[in-house]
Design an enzyme around this catalytic site. Structure first.
Site, PDB file in Angstrom:
ATOM      1  N   LYS A 199       1.713 -12.380  11.380  1.00 24.81           N
ATOM      2  CA  LYS A 199       2.474 -13.514  10.949  1.00 24.81           C
ATOM      3  C   LYS A 199       3.483 -13.877  12.154  1.00 24.81           C
ATOM      4  O   LYS A 199       2.801 -14.201  13.265  1.00 24.81           O
ATOM      5  CB  LYS A 199       3.599 -12.944   9.820  1.00 24.81           C
ATOM      6  N   ASP A 256       9.147  -2.981   5.444  1.00 19.95           N
ATOM      7  CA  ASP A 256       8.442  -4.086   5.830  1.00 19.95           C
ATOM      8  C   ASP A 256       9.250  -5.199   6.621  1.00 19.95           C
ATOM      9  O   ASP A 256       9.981  -6.053   5.838  1.00 19.95           O
ATOM     10  CB  ASP A 256       7.349  -4.830   4.902  1.00 19.95           C
ATOM     11  N   TYR A 315       5.506  -8.713  -1.654  1.00 17.63           N
ATOM     12  CA  TYR A 315       4.315  -9.297  -1.152  1.00 17.63           C
ATOM     13  C   TYR A 315       3.078  -8.762  -2.232  1.00 17.63           C
ATOM     14  O   TYR A 315       2.964  -7.867  -2.363  1.00 17.63           O
ATOM     15  CB  TYR A 315       3.655  -9.115   0.192  1.00 17.63           C
ATOM     16  N   ARG A 367     -12.233   3.546  19.173  1.00 19.33           N
ATOM     17  CA  ARG A 367     -11.626   3.595  17.906  1.00 19.33           C
ATOM     18  C   ARG A 367     -10.538   4.572  18.070  1.00 19.33           C
ATOM     19  O   ARG A 367      -9.343   4.658  17.567  1.00 19.33           O
ATOM     20  CB  ARG A 367     -12.694   4.485  16.943  1.00 19.33           C
TER      21      ARG A 367
HETATM   22  C1  PLP Z   1       5.521  -9.215   3.738  1.00 17.70           C
HETATM   23  C2  PLP Z   1       3.899  -9.023   3.832  1.00 17.70           C
HETATM   24  N1  PLP Z   1       3.781  -7.452   4.299  1.00 17.70           N
HETATM   25  C3  PLP Z   1       2.248  -7.426   4.613  1.00 17.70           C
HETATM   26  C4  PLP Z   1       1.398  -8.532   4.356  1.00 17.70           C
HETATM   27  C5  PLP Z   1      -0.080  -7.900   4.719  1.00 17.70           C
HETATM   28  O1  PLP Z   1      -0.427  -8.345   5.972  1.00 17.70           O
HETATM   29  P1  PLP Z   1      -1.891  -8.752   6.282  1.00 17.70           P
HETATM   30  O2  PLP Z   1      -2.523  -9.984   5.687  1.00 17.70           O
HETATM   31  O3  PLP Z   1      -1.773  -8.911   7.950  1.00 17.70           O
HETATM   32  O4  PLP Z   1      -2.863  -7.536   5.750  1.00 17.70           O
HETATM   33  C6  PLP Z   1       1.832  -9.651   4.328  1.00 17.70           C
HETATM   34  C7  PLP Z   1       0.590 -10.678   4.000  1.00 17.70           C
HETATM   35  O5  PLP Z   1       0.762 -11.934   3.847  1.00 17.70           O
HETATM   36  C8  PLP Z   1       3.250 -10.121   3.953  1.00 17.70           C
HETATM   37  O6  PLP Z   1       3.652 -11.230   3.944  1.00 17.70           O
END
Ligand code: PLP
Length: 400
Positions: free
Chosen positions: A215, A190, A117, A64
């Site tokens: 992604k 992000d 998102y 962890r």
């Molecule tokens: C731009 C963006 N940020 C964060 C996330 C969250 O990621 P996760 O699904 O790996 O938790 C996503 C998920 O689609 C996303 O498109």
């Protein structure tokens, strides 16, 4: 901490954090699928006897806290984003959550994008607001609006997505970094949609980068993960403490899959960009499409800023169906090569209806997305085949 190789992005992707194993010579970091480590006497953690070459497999007590496979991925991601340190997590949202718990305290205020998102919005709206952290949606592509919001009420941080999910809006990272700095706020970007290959926010003045490594970085739709990359080592140490305290790291196999994906990020992104540009061009002249969102189109309001801060325009394209919401839903259900599904950034092309799928959690909020919107994650298949698939569903204007 390993000695970092120098070099271009592609070299770092393959070598940073990934020296051959000093004991076996394995050329990729092994999957250390282990929870605990034998100690030679209480507190006698192994590895020191192997000397400098083995510093990366030294000093482990519990996975962890630290794991060598995860450590290799973190070294690599820190190098790719040009950060002081990277911490990885079980998902992108786990990464965002840990960062927000470290940076924000009850009573703090944050600015979030007016288009983001859905899961990020839900984190602010349903979790952090209960914890006493307030938020205000601001169109981040409008620097004047951001300046006014910061003057109106002091913010602890400004949260940015650029390009945004799902409307592909572009914000000027360098300009907002300056505004945030002047206001005493942190700028968090992000960078999921662009990936570090196309855009490096820390070099443009941002303080923190967040990724859903699920992604483009993972790139093969076979693993869920997240990362935070920081410019400030002190913030990195705090994040490391909290991640261990709350227990949200990825498992070793997930870290290994993500690292394998990262090695080919550059070549995949080049192809994603080429394919997406061709599809955006085709959609822009299609009679069944009323609007296309792709920062590579010169008609996109953020095109010039995107050209300034991105190496390419990415693999995500959204468009509005001229015949409305029902037509958008129908388009999503009829493609053959584009798979109907959530997520993005994999080698295979995906199609989805944001209002009813990825962004259902923003329904009724200021972030609500148009019901006639279709989002494409353009993969790296043959562009001709992808165009043919869309033309079959939309109708081929050449044969009308
Ligand atoms: C731009 C963006 N940020 C964060 C996330 C969250 O990621 P996760 O699904 O790996 O938790 C996503 C998920 O689609 C996303 O498109």
């Amino acid at each position: 901490m390993q000695t970092q190789p120098h070099g271009g992005f592609e070299t770092l992707a393959i070598h940073a954090g990934q020296q051959p194993d000093p004991v076996t010579g394995a050329v990729v970091p092994p999957i250390y699928q282990v929870s605990t480590y034998k100690q030679d006497g209480v507190g006698g953690l192994r590895g020191k006897e192997l000397g400098d070459a083995a510093r990366w497999i030294e000093g482990y007590d519990y996975s962890r806290t630290d794991n060598p496979t995860r450590g290799a991925l973190e070294e690599c991601l820190a190098a790719l984003e040009g950060g002081a340190r990277s911490l990885t997590f079980a998902s992108g949202l786990a990464a965002s959550d840990c960062l927000l718990r470290v940076v924000c305290k009850p009573g703090d205020h944050v600015l979030i994008p007016a288009d983001a998102y859905g899961g990020t919005f839900r984190l602010f709206d349903k979790i952090l607001s209960d914890w006493g952290v307030s938020y205000r949606p601001v169109p981040m592509s409008d620097s004047t609006a951001v300046r006014a919001a910061l003057a109106d009420r002091p913010a602890k941080l400004v949260w940015l997505e650029t390009p945004t999910n799902p409307l592909l809006a572009i914000a000027d990272i360098a300009a907002l970094a300056q505004l945030a700095r002047d206001a005493g706020a942190l700028l968090v970007v992000d960078n999921t949609f662009a990936s570090p290959y196309l855009q490096q926010p820390l070099a443009l003045g941002a303080d923190v980068v967040v990724h859903s490594t699920t992604k483009y970085i993972g790139g093969h739709s076979d693993v869920v993960g997240g990362a935070v990359v920081v410019a400030d080592p002190g913030l990195g140490e705090h994040l490391y403490f909290v991640r261990n305290a709350v227990g949200s790291p990825p498992g070793p196999f997930d870290a290994w899959l993500t690292l394998r994906g990262a090695k080919t990020l550059a070549v995949r992104m080049d192809r994603h960009c080429l394919n997406a540009a061709r599809i955006a061009d085709m959609l822009a002249s299609h009679p069944e499409v009323s609007q296309v969102f792709y920062p590579g189109l010169v008609s996109h309001p953020g095109h010039e800023i995107a050209a300034k801060q991105m190496r390419g325009f990415g693999g995500m394209v959204s468009f509005r169906a001229r015949r409305g919401a029902a037509a958008a839903v129908e388009i999503c259900g009829r493609t053959q090569l584009f798979t109907l599904g959530e997520s993005l950034g994999g080698v295979e092309s995906l199609i989805e209806h944001p209002a009813r799928m990825t962004h259902a959690s923003v329904a009724g909020s200021p972030l609500e997305v148009p019901a006639d919107l279709v989002r494409l994650s353009v993969g790296i298949e043959s562009a001709d085949d992808l165009i043919e698939d869309l033309r079959t569903v939309l109708g081929d204007p050449r044969t009308r």
